[in-house]
Design a protein around this motif. Structure first.
Motif, mmCIF file in Angstrom:
data_model
loop_
_atom_site.group_PDB
_atom_site.id
_atom_site.type_symbol
_atom_site.label_atom_id
_atom_site.label_comp_id
_atom_site.label_asym_id
_atom_site.label_seq_id
_atom_site.Cartn_x
_atom_site.Cartn_y
_atom_site.Cartn_z
ATOM 1 N N ARG A 117 -18.091 -30.538 -19.140
ATOM 2 C CA ARG A 117 -17.531 -30.446 -17.791
ATOM 3 C C ARG A 117 -16.772 -31.738 -17.509
ATOM 4 O O ARG A 117 -17.377 -32.799 -17.285
ATOM 5 N N GLU A 120 -12.315 -34.142 -12.469
ATOM 6 C CA GLU A 120 -11.120 -33.596 -11.813
ATOM 7 C C GLU A 120 -9.868 -34.311 -12.304
ATOM 8 O O GLU A 120 -9.874 -35.522 -12.555
ATOM 9 N N ARG A 122 -6.488 -35.957 -11.556
ATOM 10 C CA ARG A 122 -5.873 -36.613 -10.402
ATOM 11 C C ARG A 122 -4.453 -37.043 -10.766
ATOM 12 O O ARG A 122 -4.080 -37.079 -11.943
ATOM 13 N N GLU A 174 1.388 -30.123 -8.975
ATOM 14 C CA GLU A 174 0.803 -28.982 -9.675
ATOM 15 C C GLU A 174 1.370 -28.843 -11.082
ATOM 16 O O GLU A 174 0.645 -28.466 -12.017
ATOM 17 N N LYS A 177 -0.179 -31.551 -13.270
ATOM 18 C CA LYS A 177 -1.600 -31.237 -13.451
ATOM 19 C C LYS A 177 -1.779 -30.095 -14.458
ATOM 20 O O LYS A 177 -2.723 -30.112 -15.259
ATOM 21 N N ARG A 181 -3.921 -30.331 -17.777
ATOM 22 C CA ARG A 181 -5.054 -29.430 -18.033
ATOM 23 C C ARG A 181 -4.982 -28.863 -19.452
ATOM 24 O O ARG A 181 -5.978 -28.852 -20.185
ATOM 25 N N GLU A 202 -14.836 -27.024 -19.174
ATOM 26 C CA GLU A 202 -14.660 -26.786 -17.729
ATOM 27 C C GLU A 202 -14.099 -28.062 -17.108
ATOM 28 O O GLU A 202 -14.560 -29.154 -17.415
ATOM 29 N N LYS A 204 -13.540 -29.917 -13.502
ATOM 30 C CA LYS A 204 -13.970 -29.865 -12.121
ATOM 31 C C LYS A 204 -12.755 -29.849 -11.185
ATOM 32 O O LYS A 204 -11.715 -30.429 -11.473
ATOM 33 N N GLN A 205 -12.926 -29.194 -10.059
ATOM 34 C CA GLN A 205 -11.854 -29.091 -9.063
ATOM 35 C C GLN A 205 -12.077 -30.118 -7.965
ATOM 36 O O GLN A 205 -13.203 -30.398 -7.623
#
Length: 205
Positions: A117, A120, A122, A174, A177, A181, A202, A204-205
């Motif tokens: 996990r 996030e 940033r 976006e 990001k 990702r 995974e 994290k949001q």
């Protein structure tokens, strides 16, 4: 702070590549150390460009007073005066791996599955051009040259405009990001495979 940029750079520290000398099966904490080797993981960077122009004030754009007199003077001068400048600022996406804790990784040696996990994603501004780049310059007749202070004002105005656009329009953030990702998933999937595991990633949001 230790930080590095993907792709093309390996995590510092422990390695579990299959071509490494045979050692005992690492402990779960060892796998955590492998993933946590960097403090800041820079995943993607975007260049945002903007064009700004310098032109003599027109009467239709004057707001009265001194501006009206300036526009009238420009109207009677011979020639024209116009310049265009290009300016870049840089936006990047990263993970703060200081947020990654031992509970964020689960290693099942029986099924050979590694669940990770990740923190996030940033974004941050990663700098800007030192100077604006001149894309067009035309001063003819009796018009005065573009002064350094005018270029400096354009630079600051464009920089502020770019920052405002990034803040108000989510598209820039976006997009960088989304790239980050994809790189993060690919990178840590490959890292788990090097250790002999199937990865479940995974973010994290």
């Amino acid at each position: 702070m230790l930080a590095f940029l993907l792709p093309g750079m390996l995590l510092y520290g422990v390695s579990c590549r299959r071509d490494a000398p045979k050692v005992e099966e690492p402990e779960p904490t060892d796998y955590y150390a492998i993933v946590r080797s960097a403090d800041k993981l820079i995943l993607a960077e975007m260049t945002i460009n903007k064009i700004a122009t310098i032109d003599d004030l027109k009467l239709s754009d004057a707001k009265g007073g001194k501006q009206t007199w300036e526009a009238l003077l420009n109207k009677v001068k011979i020639g024209n005066r116009k310049a265009a400048y290009s300016y870049n600022t840089y936006l990047r996406a990263y993970m703060d791996m200081a947020e990654f804790t031992p509970s964020d990784i689960e290693v099942d040696t029986a099924t050979k599955v590694m669940k990770i996990r990740l923190p996030e994603i940033r974004t941050e501004f990663a700098g800007r051009d030192v100077e604006v780049s001149e894309a067009h310059y035309r001063v003819t007749g009796l018009r005065s040259d573009i002064r350094p202070e005018e270029r400096a004002r354009v630079k600051e105005a464009v920089n502020e405009s770019l920052r405002r656009e990034v803040e108000e329009r989510s598209g820039f953030r976006e997009k960088v990001k989304a790239t980050a990702r994809g790189k993060a998933i690919s990178y840590f999937t490959a890292l788990a495979q090097d250790c002999g595991f199937t990865a479940e990633i995974e973010i994290k949001q």
